[in-house]
Motif scaffolding. Structure first.
Motif, mmCIF file in Angstrom:
data_model
loop_
_atom_site.group_PDB
_atom_site.id
_atom_site.type_symbol
_atom_site.label_atom_id
_atom_site.label_comp_id
_atom_site.label_asym_id
_atom_site.label_seq_id
_atom_site.Cartn_x
_atom_site.Cartn_y
_atom_site.Cartn_z
ATOM 1 N N VAL A 1 175.046 77.426 77.822
ATOM 2 C CA VAL A 1 174.456 78.688 78.249
ATOM 3 C C VAL A 1 173.563 78.444 79.447
ATOM 4 O O VAL A 1 173.127 77.333 79.717
ATOM 5 N N GLN A 2 173.310 79.500 80.165
ATOM 6 C CA GLN A 2 172.346 79.452 81.251
ATOM 7 C C GLN A 2 170.999 79.853 80.692
ATOM 8 O O GLN A 2 170.799 80.987 80.249
ATOM 9 N N GLY B 1 164.522 70.021 81.153
ATOM 10 C CA GLY B 1 163.814 69.341 82.233
ATOM 11 C C GLY B 1 162.850 70.232 82.970
ATOM 12 O O GLY B 1 162.244 69.811 83.951
ATOM 13 N N GLY B 2 162.716 71.488 82.541
ATOM 14 C CA GLY B 2 161.744 72.367 83.186
ATOM 15 C C GLY B 2 162.276 73.084 84.395
ATOM 16 O O GLY B 2 161.539 73.689 85.141
ATOM 17 N N HIS B 3 163.621 73.026 84.634
ATOM 18 C CA HIS B 3 164.178 73.683 85.795
ATOM 19 C C HIS B 3 164.637 75.070 85.404
ATOM 20 O O HIS B 3 165.341 75.271 84.413
ATOM 21 N N THR C 1 171.485 74.780 82.987
ATOM 22 C CA THR C 1 172.487 74.811 81.926
ATOM 23 C C THR C 1 171.971 74.066 80.706
ATOM 24 O O THR C 1 171.360 73.013 80.827
ATOM 25 N N ARG C 2 172.222 74.614 79.515
ATOM 26 C CA ARG C 2 171.854 73.943 78.271
ATOM 27 C C ARG C 2 173.119 73.521 77.546
ATOM 28 O O ARG C 2 174.127 74.221 77.570
ATOM 29 N N TYR D 1 170.203 70.156 75.160
ATOM 30 C CA TYR D 1 170.088 69.152 76.220
ATOM 31 C C TYR D 1 170.277 69.830 77.568
ATOM 32 O O TYR D 1 170.969 70.844 77.680
ATOM 33 N N SER D 2 169.676 69.252 78.600
ATOM 34 C CA SER D 2 169.684 69.872 79.919
ATOM 35 C C SER D 2 170.533 69.082 80.912
ATOM 36 O O SER D 2 171.085 68.014 80.600
ATOM 37 N N ASP D 3 170.608 69.602 82.128
ATOM 38 C CA ASP D 3 171.295 68.881 83.203
ATOM 39 C C ASP D 3 170.634 67.531 83.478
ATOM 40 O O ASP D 3 171.311 66.569 83.860
#
Length: 256
Positions: A5-6, A12-14, A18-19, A57-59
């Motif tokens: 998902v967006q 990472g705080g961005h 994307t997750r 989890y993030s990019d």
């Protein structure tokens, strides 16, 4: 269907990052799911952001996982990678490094996947496709099979294959050609990457990168992407023109 998902706020705080669920980030990074916990325990990977029972989890996690895999492939130990990442973090360079990794790996492939049932696959190719052909296509990664579902990662390759089969070219020979092309493409990629590493990244590798060097490498990668594809496409087109011209000339001689 993927559950990526967006998110308004990634791990990472961005913003708008994307997750990924655990299985998705592992698949995207090419690692086993159990390695995520192992890397977290060893200090290589920050913990995911949790919402209830779901770990997101993030990019940045994905980029770090790819970096870890690359360093392992270059002979670093897990302990050595942890120390290297710690040194980069203390020096403020980990963000630049992860950003560089994302820039170097993204954007090379733009494919439109196609998914169908095995019955639809048989209807598309008819008797030209055998179960052996399907298994070989899977081995070459032209298709992935999940139960009764078949996914073609590239719509363009699927359409080209169907067109050749309808012109009477046996599917087995098309797969032979695909195998050959993959081998040659890998050799070309090795050549391009080798030149890039030698002349752009340099002998110091990624261990000691200034912000200026990171920017230089990032710009070079962006320039390389279209150039590499254009060189290969142009040279292949020229080779095909020469070969077709020679073939036509030979056919004309034999008709006299």
């Amino acid at each position: 269907m993927s559950s990526q998902v967006q998110a308004g706020e990634g791990t990472g705080g961005h913003g708008n990052a994307t997750r990924y669920r655990r299985e998705e980030v592992a698949l995207a990074a090419g690692v086993k799911v159990r390695n995520l916990r192992y890397y977290q325990e060893r200090g290589l990977l920050p913990p995911p952001r949790r919402e209830g029972r779901i770990a997101w989890y993030s990019d940045d996690h994905l980029a770090r996982l790819r970096l870890i895999s690359d360093l392992l492939g270059r002979g670093y130990t897990v302990k050595g990678i942890a120390e290297l990442l710690r040194a980069w973090e203390e020096g403020g360079g980990i963000g630049r490094l992860l950003g560089l990794e994302r820039e170097m790996t993204r954007g090379w492939v733009h494919e439109d996947p196609v998914t169908m049932t095995l019955a639809e696959l048989r209807a598309l190719f008819g008797p030209a496709a055998t179960p052996q052909d399907t298994r070989r296509a899977a081995q070459l990664r032209y298709v992935t099979i999940d139960g009764d579902t078949v996914t073609f990662p590239s719509r363009g390759l699927l359409e080209a294959t169907v067109a050749l089969v309808r012109q009477g070219v046996p599917l087995a020979e098309i797969l032979d050609a695909g195998d050959f092309v993959q081998t040659q493409a890998a050799a070309l990629a090795d050549r391009f990457v080798g030149m890039f590493r030698l002349h752009v990244i340099g002998a110091e590798g990624l261990e000691h990168l200034s912000a200026t060097r990171v920017q230089h490498i990032t710009e070079a990668v962006a320039a390389l992407r279209p150039v590499a594809g254009e060189v290969v496409a142009s040279e292949f087109a020229r080779a095909m023109a020469r070969r077709v011209e020679a073939e036509v000339a030979e056919l004309l001689r034999t008709e006299r």
